[in-house]
Design a protein around this motif. Structure first.
Motif, short mmCIF file in Angstrom:
data_model
loop_
_atom_site.label_atom_id
_atom_site.label_comp_id
_atom_site.label_asym_id
_atom_site.label_seq_id
_atom_site.Cartn_x
_atom_site.Cartn_y
_atom_site.Cartn_z
N LEU A 4 90.20 -33.91 106.07
CA LEU A 4 88.74 -33.94 106.16
C LEU A 4 88.18 -32.58 106.53
O LEU A 4 87.14 -32.16 106.02
CB LEU A 4 88.32 -34.99 107.20
N LEU A 5 88.92 -31.85 107.39
CA LEU A 5 88.43 -30.55 107.84
C LEU A 5 88.27 -29.59 106.66
O LEU A 5 87.26 -28.90 106.54
CB LEU A 5 89.38 -29.97 108.90
N VAL A 8 85.19 -30.43 104.64
CA VAL A 8 83.93 -30.07 105.30
C VAL A 8 83.75 -28.55 105.33
O VAL A 8 82.65 -28.04 105.12
CB VAL A 8 83.91 -30.68 106.72
N MET A 34 77.60 -31.29 103.83
CA MET A 34 78.86 -31.50 104.57
C MET A 34 79.11 -32.98 104.80
O MET A 34 80.25 -33.46 104.71
CB MET A 34 78.81 -30.75 105.90
N VAL A 35 78.04 -33.73 105.09
CA VAL A 35 78.18 -35.18 105.25
C VAL A 35 78.63 -35.80 103.93
O VAL A 35 79.52 -36.66 103.90
CB VAL A 35 76.84 -35.82 105.72
N ALA A 38 82.21 -35.40 103.34
CA ALA A 38 83.05 -36.23 104.21
C ALA A 38 82.96 -37.70 103.83
O ALA A 38 83.84 -38.49 104.18
CB ALA A 38 82.64 -36.05 105.67
#
Lengths: 175, 187
Positions: A4-5, A8, A34-35, A38
């Motif tokens: 996930l990192l 993002v 960014m949301v 994710a």
């Protein structure tokens, strides 16, 4: 999926760089992308609330996997009231979708034992595209690289912001 | 007001129902090898896979002499022996593309080994990412209770009566109202 990192970080880098060209892309809207990047990982709700439990409770078929498709994130984004005006609302949905697209673009690079990815285009298509097998989702390299790029982007962005603006001051109407 | 509340309810309900519909619909999808959608843990556990067919699944190594993996599906776990597996250690994760054979074993074609700590690493960095996003949301967006919507924290919505509407005996009343300069780009 890549971790996930990485997703993002990549969304942050791409959107921040784009904001140098497009002034309307303010930091709150960078966050929206960014949301979006994710959002496909919301399939991980499965770890907390397995779909099988939902199926047993409701008596219908159920799969959180819909999040990890083109159909899921956009429709979920509209369920979270995100902006004050209908016109910006559409923009916010678009930015979320862009973030989700960057997610899928990265994930199509991953190693898959069957050399096929998930049905990314569902519900439009049930096609499972081939993956390039470039990296494993647990590799540290992509996160390191994305982190380095993000740090450079952030530093340069701060420099730009702190420098006196020579051009005529523009009045941004964000919101 | 009532109409706008109904509108809001509609705006919230339609996507929520759509999303729920997507979850139900996605749950109806069944594997279709002709479309490269192979059966996985659930189908194997349910006995829906005929010997000779391909499966795509993952499991945890429980034995290494004859490599055996524990595969967890919805509510049950099964163990399968894996043929043509490389040297692995217990508690490592295997992701494999295999053929389900007549004797109930999995004949591996492609196989990815993941150390136990790699899963931990992924969860750890994912939590970092989630916290980063949450921090940005909390600093850059705020909930506007009047419109029941999230708005950028830097935007002025004209809801600051204390500053914007001067009182009758306000000495600055005659001055033209300067717009409050709160609408700049937030950090």
């Amino acid at each position: 999926m890549a971790d996930l990192l990485t997703h993002v970080l990549v969304a942050f880098v791409l959107t921040t760089v784009a904001s140098w060209r497009y002034a309307w892309l303010t930091p709150p809207l960078v966050t929206v992308v960014m949301v979006g990047a994710a959002s496909p990982d919301l399939t991980r709700i499965e770890l907390v609330l397995p779909a099988a439990t939902v199926e047993a409770a409701l008596g219908v078929t159920f799969s959180w996997g819909a999040f990890q498709t083109l159909g899921g994130p956009p429709s979920s984004s509209r369920s979270e009231p995100s902006s004050s005006r209908a016109s910006t609302d559409a923009g916010v949905v678009l930015l979320l979708a862009l973030g989700a697209l960057s997610y899928h673009a990265l994930d199509l690079l991953l190693v898959s034992p069957s050399s096929r990815a998930y049905a990314v285009g569902w519900p439009l298509a049930e096609y499972h595209p081939p993956t390039s097998g470039l990296n494993l989702s647990s590799d540290r390299g992509p996160a390191l690289l994305a982190g380095l790029l993000a740090a450079l982007t952030w530093a340069y962005d701060r420099r730009r912001e702190s420098q006196p603006v020579n051009a005529a001051p523009e009045r941004t109407t964000s919101g | 007001m009532l109409a706008s509340r109904r509108m809001l309810l509609l705006v919230l309900a339609v996507p929520a129902i759509t999303l729920f519909g997507f979850f139900v619909w996605h749950g109806t999808l069944s594997p279709d090898p002709t479309r490269n959608h192979y059966p996985g843990e659930d189908e194997l556990a349910a006995g829906d896979v005929e010997p000779g067919n391909h499966v795509s699944l993952s499991g945890t190594v429980t034995a290494t002499d004859l490599v055996t993996i524990q595969v967890t599906s919805a509510h049950v776990t099964h163990e399968y022996a894996v043929r043509d597996a490389p040297d692995v250690d217990e508690v490592q994760q295997l992701r494999l593309f295999a053929t389900y054979t007549d004797d109930g074993t999995l004949e591996a074609h492609e196989l990815v080994v993941r150390h136990a700590w790699e899963a931990t690493y992924m969860y750890a960095v994912s939590i970092v990412a989630a916290l980063w996003i949450l921090a940005r949301i909390f600093t850059q967006w705020r909930f506007d209770p009047r419109s029941v919507l999230f708005v950028p924290a830097s935007s002025t919505t004209g809801e600051r009566p204390a500053a914007d509407t001067p009182t009758a005996n306000d000495p600055t009343r005659d001055e033209p109202q300067a717009p409050t300069s709160g609408g700049g780009r937030g950090g």
